[in-house]
Design an enzyme around this catalytic site. Structure first.
Site, short mmCIF file in Angstrom:
data_model
loop_
_atom_site.label_atom_id
_atom_site.label_comp_id
_atom_site.label_asym_id
_atom_site.label_seq_id
_atom_site.Cartn_x
_atom_site.Cartn_y
_atom_site.Cartn_z
N GLU A 139 0.82 -1.22 0.00
CA GLU A 139 0.00 0.00 0.00
C GLU A 139 0.85 1.27 0.00
O GLU A 139 0.75 2.12 0.90
CB GLU A 139 -0.95 -0.01 1.20
CG GLU A 139 -1.87 -1.21 1.19
CD GLU A 139 -2.97 -1.21 2.25
OE1 GLU A 139 -4.02 -1.78 2.00
OE2 GLU A 139 -2.76 -0.63 3.32
N GLU A 174 -5.32 -8.14 -1.32
CA GLU A 174 -6.01 -8.12 -0.02
C GLU A 174 -7.47 -7.81 -0.21
O GLU A 174 -7.81 -6.91 -0.98
CB GLU A 174 -5.44 -7.03 0.90
CG GLU A 174 -4.17 -7.37 1.58
CD GLU A 174 -3.71 -6.28 2.54
OE1 GLU A 174 -4.54 -5.67 3.24
OE2 GLU A 174 -2.49 -6.05 2.57
C1 BG6 Z 1 -4.52 -3.19 4.94
C2 BG6 Z 1 -3.14 -3.57 5.43
O1 BG6 Z 1 -4.58 -1.83 4.79
O2 BG6 Z 1 -5.59 -3.47 5.77
C3 BG6 Z 1 -3.12 -4.77 6.38
O3 BG6 Z 1 -2.28 -3.85 4.35
C4 BG6 Z 1 -4.26 -4.62 7.36
O4 BG6 Z 1 -1.86 -4.82 6.99
C5 BG6 Z 1 -5.58 -4.60 6.60
O5 BG6 Z 1 -4.27 -5.58 8.37
C6 BG6 Z 1 -6.80 -4.55 7.48
O6 BG6 Z 1 -6.70 -3.48 8.36
P1 BG6 Z 1 -6.86 -3.66 9.93
O7 BG6 Z 1 -6.43 -2.37 10.51
O8 BG6 Z 1 -8.27 -3.97 10.15
O9 BG6 Z 1 -5.95 -4.77 10.30
#
Ligand code: BG6
Length: 469
Positions: A170, A362
């Site tokens: 990101e 993701e």
């Molecule tokens: C993404 C990141 O932005 O979101 C991850 O790359 C992160 O590292 C994921 O875990 C979900 O966000 P969060 O804060 O709910 O863990």
């Protein structure tokens, strides 16, 4: 029609969120070891016991068990990061830490043994604390050489075993959270937009440098950029709102454009004028940037609704990317928009613009799961909401694939529960496998398959033709 035969079904994680063992195997401290409340909190002087990431989900010791769970799902690819501080504990050492490399030797071999393709994120919000303190992270150009040295070691060691690499997780979040994405310890309120673009410039040059390095080592290596994506919607059909949405889109496209076209985009002048940006560059930077990536990867959690005058509307919740409340989408328990159509649109947009293969690195639903005991005394988790979420998003990908978009893989986020990035909590879970640990750090760390585990296994076994619940 449907997903391509070789589609890479998989899961994703990051070292700082699952490995734990923060001071074992010669590992040095990363910024994550001093952020007990995540990006929404504060930075401590030294690791404190309440920081759940210090133990994580103990992947460092349990990786064999976890990889065998992933193998049971029959996933094709596992995306994980290499903790920079396991290889170079402070970042400035000349020689790498052999014990750290040994851990990744074993992890990669374990994946390969099970027929799982490793996909490595080189830097996932894990800047060495020493470099963060010495240079204020990526504000300083010196970071490029330290990162290059780290990547040189990783590529040198693993290029025969690992084909797919992402340079930074990101990378566009460097504009929103210089601490998380770029290891900048100075309070973000004191970091101007001009400085944020300077940070981004350093990272973009570093990304292009290691893309070149990878291609020089072996032309078959596939290097991807990785951005936090979200479809951008105008709140109304007022042309000024539509324009605002387009402009916000360009602020993320700025990163994909440079990675894919090898130069700053045509709208840079306007963008830099808006934010009063003056970059400190050297001529060779622009030659280096010409080293473009092989594919685009991105995270997609939700869409973002925007307006020129946002004061008139209600804000929605959001993790790192938050916008206005959109009356046409549903909301998760955390108040984040759920919008699979936004994923469909994002895929189209990137493919239309760049004509490069796409990888959804993701996607997932953060939710508090409830563990129950069935009549045989076994723990169960009925996470139908997660199945619904994933099903809708996979349907959106399938639709885009049917339209002709080249998508070659999907790694759902946090396939085995892990500690969250933004709030460093445990109970906002994304996984198909439950890890017994709560927000106070209590729990046995035992792994339990959720209902979604069995559903995803079926999805993979039918190559996504059966997404039904
Ligand atoms: C993404 C990141 O932005 O979101 C991850 O790359 C992160 O590292 C994921 O875990 C979900 O966000 P969060 O804060 O709910 O863990």
């Amino acid at each position: 029609m449907g997903f391509p035969a070789e589609f890479l079904w998989g899961g994703a994680s990051a070292a700082n969120q699952n490995e734990g063992a923060y001071n074992e195997g010669g590992k040095g401290l990363s910024i994550q070891d001093v952020m007990p409340r995540g990006v929404k909190g504060y930075v401590t002087d030294a690791p404190t016991e309440d920081n759940l990431k210090l133990i994580g989900t103990d992947f460092y010791h349990k990786y064999k068990q976890d990889i065998s769970l992933l193998a049971e799902l029959n996933i094709k690819v596992y995306r994980f990061s290499i903790a920079w501080t396991r290889i170079f504990p402070t970042g400035i050492e000349v020689a790498p830490n052999e014990e750290g490399l040994k851990f990744y030797d074993n992890l990669i071999d374990e994946c390969i043994k099970h027929g799982i393709e490793p996909l490595i994120t080189l830097s996932h919000y894990e800047t060495p604390l020493y470099l963060a303190k010495k240079y204020d992270g990526w504000r300083n150009r010196k970071m490029i050489e330290h990162y290059y040295k780290f990547v040189e070691v990783c590529l040198g060691r693993y290029h025969t075993k690992v084909k797919y690499w992402l340079t930074f997780n990101e990378i566009n979040i460097s504009l929103i959270s210089p601490l998380l994405a770029a290891g900048v310890l100075t309070d973000k309120k004191k970091i101007s937009m001009s400085e944020r673009y300077q940070i981004a410039h350093h990272m973009l040059v570093a990304s292009a440098m290691v893309t070149k390095l990878a291609h020089d080592i072996h032309p078959q290596l596939k290097i991807g950029c990785m951005v936090a994506a979200s479809a951008k919607y105008p709140m109304t059909c007022n042309p000024m709102d539509v324009r605002e949405a387009e402009m916000q889109k360009q602020e993320v496209d700025f990163f994909t454009h440079i990675h894919c076209k090898g130069k700053y985009p045509y709208y840079t002048k306007r963008l830099f004028k808006k934010y009063d940006v003056e970059l400190d560059t050297i001529d060779s930077d622009f030659d280096i940037l010409k080293n473009t990536v092989d594919f685009i990867s991105f995270s997609y959690y939700n869409s973002k609704t925007v307006a020129l005058d946002e004061t008139k509307y209600e804000q929605s919740e959001g993790n790192l990317l938050r916008g206005l409340k959109n009356p046409y989408v549903e909301y998760s328990e955390y108040g984040y928009p759920i919008d699979p159509t936004g994923l469909y649109l994002t895929l189209h947009e990137y493919y239309d613009k760049y004509q490069l293969p796409l990888f959804v690195a993701e996607n997932g639903l953060g939710q508090k799961d409830v563990i129950e005991i069935d009549e045989d005394g076994n723990p169960t988790i009925d996470d139908q909401y997660r199945i619904d979420f994933l099903k809708e998003h996979l349907s959106a990908i399938r639709l885009a694939v049917d339209d002709g978009v080249d998508v070659f893989g999907y790694t759902m986020w946090g396939i085995i529960d892990l500690v969250s990035a933004a709030s460093a909590e445990m109970e906002k879970r994304y996984g198909l496998v439950y890890v017994d640990r709560d927000n106070d750090g209590q729990g046995t760390l035992a792994r339990t398959r959720k209902k979604s585990f069995f559903w995803f296994k079926k999805v993979i076994s039918t190559n996504g033709t059966d997404l039904e619940k």
